[in-house]
Design a protein around this motif. Structure first.
Motif, short mmCIF file in Angstrom:
data_model
loop_
_atom_site.label_atom_id
_atom_site.label_comp_id
_atom_site.label_asym_id
_atom_site.label_seq_id
_atom_site.Cartn_x
_atom_site.Cartn_y
_atom_site.Cartn_z
N LEU A 1 3.48 0.39 -4.13
CA LEU A 1 4.71 0.62 -4.89
C LEU A 1 5.85 1.08 -3.99
N THR A 2 5.56 1.96 -3.05
CA THR A 2 6.63 2.53 -2.22
C THR A 2 6.98 1.66 -1.02
N SER A 3 6.02 0.85 -0.55
CA SER A 3 6.30 0.04 0.64
C SER A 3 7.00 -1.27 0.29
N ARG A 4 6.66 -1.84 -0.87
CA ARG A 4 7.20 -3.12 -1.35
C ARG A 4 6.87 -4.29 -0.45
N ILE A 5 5.98 -4.13 0.49
CA ILE A 5 5.54 -5.23 1.33
C ILE A 5 4.44 -5.99 0.59
N PRO A 6 4.39 -7.32 0.70
CA PRO A 6 3.26 -8.04 0.10
C PRO A 6 1.95 -7.60 0.74
N CYS A 7 0.96 -7.32 -0.10
CA CYS A 7 -0.33 -6.80 0.36
C CYS A 7 -1.45 -7.76 -0.03
N LEU A 8 -2.23 -8.18 0.95
CA LEU A 8 -3.42 -8.98 0.70
C LEU A 8 -4.59 -8.02 0.62
N LEU A 9 -5.14 -7.85 -0.58
CA LEU A 9 -6.23 -6.91 -0.81
C LEU A 9 -7.56 -7.66 -0.80
N LEU A 10 -8.45 -7.25 0.09
CA LEU A 10 -9.75 -7.89 0.21
C LEU A 10 -10.77 -7.15 -0.65
N ALA B 1 -2.54 -5.13 9.79
CA ALA B 1 -3.88 -4.88 9.25
C ALA B 1 -4.12 -3.39 9.24
N MET B 2 -4.53 -2.84 8.09
CA MET B 2 -4.91 -1.44 8.02
C MET B 2 -6.40 -1.36 8.33
N LEU C 1 -5.32 -5.29 3.61
CA LEU C 1 -6.03 -4.04 3.36
C LEU C 1 -7.37 -4.33 2.69
N GLU C 2 -8.32 -3.44 2.91
CA GLU C 2 -9.59 -3.49 2.19
C GLU C 2 -9.47 -2.64 0.94
N ARG C 3 -9.77 -3.24 -0.20
CA ARG C 3 -9.60 -2.50 -1.45
C ARG C 3 -10.46 -1.25 -1.50
N GLN D 1 2.51 -7.89 -4.86
CA GLN D 1 3.78 -7.32 -4.37
C GLN D 1 4.53 -6.72 -5.52
N HIS D 2 5.13 -5.54 -5.26
CA HIS D 2 5.97 -4.92 -6.26
C HIS D 2 7.40 -5.44 -6.09
#
Length: 287
Positions: A142-151, A21-22, A123-125, A286-287
Motif C-alpha cells: 500500500l505504501t510503496s505502490r510498486i507492482p509486487c509479484l507475490l510467490l 527481490a526481497m 516477494l515470497e508471500r 499493485q495499489h
C-alpha cells in the motif's frame, strides 16, 4: 515479435528496467531471488536483491525509524562474500547487473524506499507469518505502490513459466495500474483472460473522465486477450477470481490491490486479503 501490417514497424515490448527481490536466504538462494534472476535475465533488467532477516519481517509500521529499530534488534551486517556470490550466480544465469544489499529496517519502509527506483518487486508471500501477513505485507504494498509479484509458499522455479495469465478487472484505478505494470508478462503470454467483474453502473461516478477500456488497451499493446464477464457479491470476489484462474490453468493472476480503504478491506475481508491468504499461483498486485 510480430510486425505491424500497416507500418512495417516492430512493436516495442515493455520490460522492467530495474527489478527488486526481497531475499529471505542466501544459502540456498530464496525463491524470490531465484524468480527475480529468471525475470532479469529474460528482460535484460538490472537486479537488486535485498536481504531482510526474520525478526525484521515481522515489524510493522511504515514510519518506524531504522534508528529506533536498532535499539530492539541487531540485524546482521552486509557480507562481502554474499555480495560476490550473488553477483557471480546472477551473472552466470544471464543477468547483466546484479547487486546484493541488506536492509536494517522493516519490510514496509524498505520497500517504500527501494521501490522508488525499481519497476517490479518480487516477494515470497510466506516471508511474513500468517498472523501478520495481511497487516505487514499489505502495508508494504500500500505504501510503496510498486507492482509486487507475490510467490506462493513452496514456489522455487528457476524457469518461472508465467504464460497463462488471468486478469481481475473491476474498473478501479488500481486494476488499471496493475494491467499497465503487467504488460511485460502479458505480451509474452500464450493466453490472457480478462475476468470482468465490473459492478453495474461503475462508470457513472466517473462519467466526466475518459474511460479506460482494458480490451482496447491490451490490443494496442499487442496482447491478444479474451474476456469473461462475472457478477458476484463483493465478499466472494477473491474466491471467484481464484476459481476462474484455476479453471483456465493460469500460472499468473494480475489484480489491483486495495480498491477500497484499508478499514473497509479489513471489515469486509476483501479480495486483496483473500488472495494474499489463499492464492496458489503467483499474483501480480499493485495499489
Amino acid at each position: 515479435m510480430t510486425t505491424d501490417d500497416k507500418t512495417g514497424v516492430q512493436p516495442l515490448l515493455a520490460r522492467p528496467r530495474d527489478i527488486l527481490a526481497m531475499a529471505t536466504s542466501s544459502d540456498p538462494w530464496s525463491p524470490a531471488v531465484t524468480a527475480a534472476i529468471a525475470l532479469a535475465a529474460r528482460w535484460a533488467s538490472n537486479l537488486t536483491s535485498c536481504y531482510i532477516e526474520p525478526s525484521l519481517r515481522q515489524v510493522g509500521g511504515a514510519d518506524l525509524e531504522p534508528s529506533a529499530l536498532g535499539l530492539l534488534l541487531q540485524p546482521r551486517g552486509d557480507d562481502g562474500g554474499e555480495r560476490a556470490a550473488f553477483a557471480s550466480h546472477a551473472h552466470r544465469l544471464g543477468v547483466r547487473e546484479a547487486v546484493w544489499t541488506v536492509t536494517h529496517a522493516g519490510l514496509a519502509p524498505t520497500l517504500r524506499r527501494l521501490g522508488a527506483w525499481h519497476d517490479l518487486a518480487v516477494l515470497e508471500r510466506d516471508m511474513v507469518e500468517g498472523a501478520h501477513l495481511f497487516d505487514i505485507l499489505g502495508e508494504a504494498m500500500l505504501t510503496s505502490r510498486i507492482p509486487c509479484l507475490l510467490l506462493p509458499p513452496g514456489r522455487d522455479d528457476e524457469q518461472l513459466l508465467l504464460d497463462r495469465v488471468a486478469i481481475g478487472w473491476n474498473g478501479g484505478i488500481e486494476a488499471v495500474r496493475a494491467i499497465h505494470s503487467a504488460l511485460p508478462f502479458l505480451q509474452a503470454a500464450k493466453e490472457v483472460l480478462l475476468i470482468d467483474g465490473t459492478p453495474p453502473g461503475a462508470d457513472d461516478a466517473e462519467e466526466k473522465v475518459p474511460r479506460f477500456d482494458p480490451l482496447n488497451y491490451l490490443l494496442r499493446h499487442n496482447v491478444m486477450v479474451r474476456s469473461r464477464q462475472i457478477q458476484v457479491p463483493p465478499h466472494l470476489a477473491g474466491a471467484t477470481l481464484l476459481k476462474e484462474a484455476q479453471g483456465m490453468h493460469a500460472n499468473l493472476l494480475v489484480v489491483g490491490a486495495y480498491s477500497h480503504s484499508r478499514l473497509r478491506e479489513r471489515v469486509l475481508g476483501g479480495a486483496t486479503r483473500h488472495m494474499l491468504l489463499h492464492a496458489e499461483i503467483p499474483v501480480l498486485m499493485q495499489h
